[in-house]
Design a protein around this motif. Structure first.
Motif, PDB file in Angstrom:
ATOM      1  N   ILE A  75     -49.064 -62.838  -5.237  1.00 37.17           N
ATOM      2  CA  ILE A  75     -49.270 -64.243  -5.864  1.00 37.17           C
ATOM      3  C   ILE A  75     -48.168 -65.044  -5.647  1.00 37.17           C
ATOM      4  CG2 ILE A  75     -49.780 -65.181  -8.109  1.00 37.17           C
ATOM      5  CD1 ILE A  75     -50.831 -62.825  -9.177  1.00 37.17           C
ATOM      6  N   GLY A  76     -48.630 -66.359  -5.018  1.00 38.10           N
ATOM      7  CA  GLY A  76     -47.404 -67.076  -4.865  1.00 38.10           C
ATOM      8  C   GLY A  76     -46.899 -67.727  -6.207  1.00 38.10           C
ATOM      9  N   VAL A  77     -45.613 -67.927  -6.068  1.00 35.43           N
ATOM     10  CA  VAL A  77     -45.024 -68.680  -7.427  1.00 35.43           C
ATOM     11  C   VAL A  77     -44.089 -69.802  -7.054  1.00 35.43           C
ATOM     12  CG1 VAL A  77     -43.528 -68.186  -9.261  1.00 35.43           C
ATOM     13  CG2 VAL A  77     -44.818 -66.189  -8.521  1.00 35.43           C
ATOM     14  N   VAL A  78     -44.547 -71.177  -7.564  1.00 36.08           N
ATOM     15  CA  VAL A  78     -43.951 -72.260  -7.007  1.00 36.08           C
ATOM     16  C   VAL A  78     -43.377 -72.872  -8.402  1.00 36.08           C
ATOM     17  CG1 VAL A  78     -44.416 -74.844  -6.244  1.00 36.08           C
ATOM     18  CG2 VAL A  78     -45.351 -72.618  -5.287  1.00 36.08           C
ATOM     19  N   ALA A  79     -41.797 -73.063  -8.323  1.00 40.55           N
ATOM     20  CA  ALA A  79     -41.086 -73.535  -9.403  1.00 40.55           C
ATOM     21  C   ALA A  79     -41.626 -72.815 -10.660  1.00 40.55           C
ATOM     22  CB  ALA A  79     -41.799 -75.350  -9.893  1.00 40.55           C
TER      23      ALA A  79
ATOM     24  N   ALA B  86     -59.699 -70.550  -2.358  1.00 46.22           N
ATOM     25  CA  ALA B  86     -60.548 -71.257  -3.383  1.00 46.22           C
ATOM     26  C   ALA B  86     -60.135 -72.455  -4.128  1.00 46.22           C
ATOM     27  CB  ALA B  86     -60.626 -70.183  -4.696  1.00 46.22           C
ATOM     28  N   ALA B  87     -58.590 -72.502  -4.156  1.00 40.26           N
ATOM     29  CA  ALA B  87     -57.717 -73.496  -4.625  1.00 40.26           C
ATOM     30  C   ALA B  87     -57.694 -74.840  -3.623  1.00 40.26           C
ATOM     31  CB  ALA B  87     -56.314 -73.065  -4.798  1.00 40.26           C
ATOM     32  N   PHE B  88     -57.553 -74.091  -2.405  1.00 41.88           N
ATOM     33  CA  PHE B  88     -57.770 -75.308  -1.218  1.00 41.88           C
ATOM     34  C   PHE B  88     -59.103 -76.078  -1.315  1.00 41.88           C
ATOM     35  CE2 PHE B  88     -57.770 -75.445   3.711  1.00 41.88           C
ATOM     36  CZ  PHE B  88     -58.043 -76.918   3.737  1.00 41.88           C
ATOM     37  N   PHE B  89     -60.091 -75.144  -1.790  1.00 37.24           N
ATOM     38  CA  PHE B  89     -61.479 -75.919  -1.573  1.00 37.24           C
ATOM     39  C   PHE B  89     -61.855 -76.802  -2.917  1.00 37.24           C
ATOM     40  CE2 PHE B  89     -64.750 -73.445   1.227  1.00 37.24           C
ATOM     41  CZ  PHE B  89     -63.905 -73.462   2.333  1.00 37.24           C
ATOM     42  N   ASP B  90     -61.080 -76.336  -4.181  1.00 34.18           N
ATOM     43  CA  ASP B  90     -61.180 -77.322  -5.169  1.00 34.18           C
ATOM     44  C   ASP B  90     -60.594 -78.674  -4.856  1.00 34.18           C
ATOM     45  OD1 ASP B  90     -62.067 -74.981  -6.708  1.00 34.18           O
ATOM     46  OD2 ASP B  90     -60.212 -74.416  -7.763  1.00 34.18           O
TER      47      ASP B  90
ATOM     48  N   ALA C  17     -49.601 -81.278   4.399  1.00 27.74           N
ATOM     49  CA  ALA C  17     -48.726 -81.542   3.292  1.00 27.74           C
ATOM     50  C   ALA C  17     -49.169 -82.021   2.161  1.00 27.74           C
ATOM     51  CB  ALA C  17     -47.724 -82.399   3.825  1.00 27.74           C
ATOM     52  N   GLY C  18     -50.204 -82.701   1.995  1.00 29.29           N
ATOM     53  CA  GLY C  18     -50.992 -83.500   0.868  1.00 29.29           C
ATOM     54  C   GLY C  18     -51.300 -82.339   0.042  1.00 29.29           C
ATOM     55  N   VAL C  19     -52.416 -81.463   0.690  1.00 32.63           N
ATOM     56  CA  VAL C  19     -53.003 -80.473   0.022  1.00 32.63           C
ATOM     57  C   VAL C  19     -51.989 -79.395  -0.667  1.00 32.63           C
ATOM     58  CG1 VAL C  19     -54.638 -78.490   0.114  1.00 32.63           C
ATOM     59  CG2 VAL C  19     -55.274 -80.444   1.276  1.00 32.63           C
ATOM     60  N   LEU C  20     -51.158 -79.034   0.114  1.00 24.98           N
ATOM     61  CA  LEU C  20     -49.796 -78.164  -0.248  1.00 24.98           C
ATOM     62  C   LEU C  20     -49.412 -78.768  -1.745  1.00 24.98           C
ATOM     63  CD1 LEU C  20     -48.182 -77.093   3.113  1.00 24.98           C
ATOM     64  CD2 LEU C  20     -49.137 -75.585   1.220  1.00 24.98           C
TER      65      LEU C  20
ATOM     66  N   PHE D 288     -51.064 -76.813  -4.997  1.00 27.04           N
ATOM     67  CA  PHE D 288     -50.002 -76.083  -5.318  1.00 27.04           C
ATOM     68  C   PHE D 288     -48.631 -76.577  -5.765  1.00 27.04           C
ATOM     69  CE2 PHE D 288     -52.409 -74.481  -1.513  1.00 27.04           C
ATOM     70  CZ  PHE D 288     -53.218 -73.598  -2.148  1.00 27.04           C
ATOM     71  N   GLY D 289     -48.616 -78.005  -6.005  1.00 30.56           N
ATOM     72  CA  GLY D 289     -47.236 -78.400  -6.352  1.00 30.56           C
ATOM     73  C   GLY D 289     -46.060 -78.122  -5.378  1.00 30.56           C
ATOM     74  N   LEU D 290     -46.697 -78.401  -4.359  1.00 25.46           N
ATOM     75  CA  LEU D 290     -45.429 -77.897  -3.432  1.00 25.46           C
ATOM     76  C   LEU D 290     -44.918 -79.245  -2.635  1.00 25.46           C
ATOM     77  CD1 LEU D 290     -44.265 -74.892  -2.290  1.00 25.46           C
ATOM     78  CD2 LEU D 290     -45.281 -75.451  -0.128  1.00 25.46           C
ATOM     79  N   GLU D 291     -43.581 -79.572  -2.780  1.00 26.87           N
ATOM     80  CA  GLU D 291     -43.022 -80.613  -2.347  1.00 26.87           C
ATOM     81  C   GLU D 291     -42.643 -80.354  -0.614  1.00 26.87           C
ATOM     82  OE1 GLU D 291     -43.668 -83.280  -3.685  1.00 26.87           O
ATOM     83  OE2 GLU D 291     -44.330 -82.426  -5.611  1.00 26.87           O
ATOM     84  N   ALA D 292     -42.819 -81.380  -0.166  1.00 24.32           N
ATOM     85  CA  ALA D 292     -42.568 -81.339   1.560  1.00 24.32           C
ATOM     86  C   ALA D 292     -41.140 -81.313   1.538  1.00 24.32           C
ATOM     87  CB  ALA D 292     -43.149 -82.227   2.389  1.00 24.32           C
TER      88      ALA D 292
END
Lengths: 300, 300
Positions: free
Chosen positions: B53-57, B232-236, B289-292, B296-300
């Motif tokens: 599982i990825g963990v962001v912030a 699945a999150a990408f598709f959402d 980058a926009g989808v990330l 996923f709340g990932l800042e570029a």
């Protein structure tokens, strides 16, 4: 090395040097106290190889063939080469420390090692375990009920797609356990896999041998299956008796029409196949007992 | 439960209750001190399931989807059902104990348990590990080079031969590691598997998504592949933008002709596929980058 102490009513583990563990190398420890790191690739990826070796009256059977196969499996996985001399020493140390029994099983494990937080690999990890085997008397005498299951691959898979690791004895064995559960659901004891192009392969933990008259045959090892150590010893004995033993491309029909057939594995040694998908097969109890005595020193 | 202590410069492991280990349950321990018994079936047979599982912030991404998939994998292996509430608690305990970082990875392990000398199973064994992930910046921005490899199975294998465990995320992952080594030999970074009947499947540790115009497609999960959590999150996100996202039966040609394509996985999240078997594919860096950021709340 400390003096070997017998560990009664328990199984014994001996670690090889290396692999970032707390336990000292080549010192026998009870299985209950023998641990590997959670980040060992054996644990997290099944990324290692192993051997199971039968032990009769304290003597490991076919040890050189097993060591050769361990090295071959490691090569297929591009693992560091196992230190075969260290494995052999660990086997002797572990057997000396275990409570003697007419039969035991010794397993050799060789993993890629531990993935560290720094993304390096500290390895390989190696260890040997001596176990009290199950009682195989009934299976050897009365035989086992076998079902055929699809292996999902073509028989040339080891040549066309080596990354699928067919022919390597890896720690990634979950599907072999699942196949045995499927056999139990079908009211059987064991499995022989068949390729998608209709070729007889091997069991989840055994090689298959079929007899027609004086000719004994086993599937060729270029069919993506393991080279059998117990089957090889069986063939040595067959040939010593002046009978014919050969590798071949076999089909399920060759098994269904056999005068006798066996599953060959390190713990159970020879188990006659007494039924195939519910249809009876002939069992030659006297012949089987004779080979078990001659090839493996096993008294009936 | 003791108070969580941050473990600097190391990775953190939290064990669930049960499974015959020395370590206390739900207490964070450094990875270097976290051990499982050598006779755990995770070690000896790869007989368990896992999730990454990825963990962001500090926030685990798609945790409910991962827990659902862990339970589904366990069902396919006929394992005891994992205690999902205990896993969720262990994830939070482990994350609280780990040194904070913009990104981390948390892995969940659920093994059948330890085979005792008495031939019983003491289990299941469960634990959670928090790791500092690799740096995926370049892969997310510039993309990865992919090769197609034969998966060896037909695309209907999960229906015809469920004992092969396709679609379960098992600890028997040695062949996925071997496929990645084959990719490296071919001067590539990753793999997409193809079935013997020519259907596009998945990567060794990723799902694949192809874009043609405003339509995003991913292989159907009845093709013997894992249901993708990151996909699945990408598709959402794609659907929230008014674009079309669907499961389909795809071929290598659908990937070769895509306007854009991605590998989706929990650690790397989205990696554009920038070449397929050496031929360039278009990479849309701004869209990725926009989808990330959005999914996923990932800042570029």
């Amino acid at each position: 090395m400390t003096e070997a102490t017998t560990v009664p009513n328990d199984d014994v583990v001996v670690f090889l040097p290396g692999g970032g563990r707390a336990s000292a190398a080549l010192v026998p420890v009870p299985q209950a106290e023998a641990e590997v790191n959670v980040a060992d690739l054996a644990v997290t990826r099944g990324d290692g190889v192993f051997e199971s070796i039968g032990v009769v009256a304290g003597r490991p059977l076919e040890l050189p063939r097993h060591l050769t196969r361990l090295a071959h499996s490691a090569e297929l996985l591009e693992l560091p080469a196992p230190d075969l001399a260290a494995f052999e020493a660990a086997v002797q140390t572990a057997l000396a420390a275990h409570e003697p029994a007419p039969e035991l099983l010794v397993k050799l494990f060789h993993s890629r090692g531990v993935e560290t937080p720094a993304h390096t690999i500290d390895g390989p990890t190696g260890w040997v375990q001596v176990l009290s085997g199950a009682d195989h008397t009934a299976a050897r005498r009365d035989g086992v009920r076998v079902v055929l299951l699809d292996r999902g691959y073509r028989s040339d898979i080891a040549q066309t797609a080596p990354w699928l690791l067919q022919g390597a004895k890896t720690l990634s064995y979950a599907l072999n356990k699942a196949a045995l559960r499927e056999a139990a659901r079908r009211d059987a004891d064991d499995v022989v896999f068949v390729s998608t192009d209709g070729v007889l392969l091997e069991g989840p933990t055994a090689n298959v041998v079929v007899r027609h008259g004086d000719v004994f045959r086993t599937p060729r090892t270029d069919l993506g299956i393991l080279a059998g150590t117990t089957q090889a010893a069986f063939f040595d004995t067959v040939r010593a008796r002046g009978l014919t033993a050969e590798e071949a491309v076999l089909t399920p029909d060759d098994l269904a029409t056999a005068d006798a057939a066996w599953l060959c594995s390190s713990g159970r040694l020879l188990a006659p196949i007494r039924s195939l998908d519910g249809a009876s097969l002939p069992v030659d109890a006297a012949f089987t007992a004779g080979v078990l005595a001659e090839a493996f020193g096993l008294e009936a």
